[in-house]
Design a protein around this motif. Sequence first.
Motif, short mmCIF file in Angstrom:
data_model
loop_
_atom_site.label_atom_id
_atom_site.label_comp_id
_atom_site.label_asym_id
_atom_site.label_seq_id
_atom_site.Cartn_x
_atom_site.Cartn_y
_atom_site.Cartn_z
N TYR A 33 0.95 13.37 -37.43
CA TYR A 33 -0.30 13.96 -36.95
C TYR A 33 -0.61 13.48 -35.54
O TYR A 33 -0.97 14.29 -34.66
CB TYR A 33 -1.46 13.62 -37.88
N CYS A 34 -0.48 12.18 -35.29
CA CYS A 34 -0.79 11.64 -33.97
C CYS A 34 0.13 12.24 -32.90
O CYS A 34 -0.32 12.54 -31.78
CB CYS A 34 -0.68 10.12 -33.98
N SER A 36 1.28 15.16 -32.94
CA SER A 36 0.83 16.54 -32.71
C SER A 36 -0.37 16.61 -31.75
O SER A 36 -0.64 17.68 -31.19
CB SER A 36 0.46 17.21 -34.04
N ALA A 86 -8.19 14.89 -40.63
CA ALA A 86 -6.74 14.91 -40.48
C ALA A 86 -6.13 13.54 -40.75
O ALA A 86 -5.07 13.43 -41.38
CB ALA A 86 -6.36 15.39 -39.09
N ALA A 90 -3.58 12.56 -43.82
CA ALA A 90 -2.29 11.92 -43.57
C ALA A 90 -2.14 10.66 -44.42
O ALA A 90 -1.06 10.39 -44.97
CB ALA A 90 -2.14 11.58 -42.09
#
Length: 229
Positions: A33-34, A36, A86, A90
């Motif tokens: 996620y990070c 992204s 988010a 995760a």
Amino acid sequence: MSSTDGASKVPPVVVFDVGGVLAGDPFGPLDAYCASVGIASSMEPYFRGDADFAALEVGELGLREWFGGFLRRVEAEHGVRLDVQAVAAALREARALRPEMISLVGELMQHHRIAVLTNNTAANDDFLVDMFQRGAPGGLPAGAVDLICNSAALKLRKPDPGIYVELLRRLECPAADVVFVDDFAENLPPAQELGIRTIHFSDPAQCRRELAALGARVSADPPARANAR
């Protein structure tokens, strides 16, 4: 490094770590996620060896307080404001158990006592019971785990030697009867010093082989391969 001494003695108790052992990569989903949102570096330093996270894992810091501090630190250091939902998603994704480990524990529980020793948070107490004792979907078979030792409840965390002493006290068995599996090498020496045999986890197949080498009553091969012979 793994301890394989005393392989002739069948270990009555097998103790597993959760994140990185029974469950998958504890940092992978958050790192994805990070990445992204433009953060290339891993989030692992905010967890492994971090004083704030250690305080959370022994109940000295509340989850909401830790979470807010984590988001502020990431924004200050990387210039990115992470989305709360988010990040939470995760972290939940990282809790998913490995199917290969569910299968392995299912075999072991027929002949051995199973326990869990985890550096974890009080907020995850219900999750741990659901996944390891109640037979929730995606978890271990119901009743698989006899004992769950959560650092947040014990007020001790690996690799503090005291947590292994408390583990043995709650198991009511000698150290020589126990094999402990963990993916962090630094968590193994204090257990070894008490006489607990250890396995440094790298993947489910390696874990299975090393348990079998220590005398655990489990096939050295995953079931699909063993059945194909």
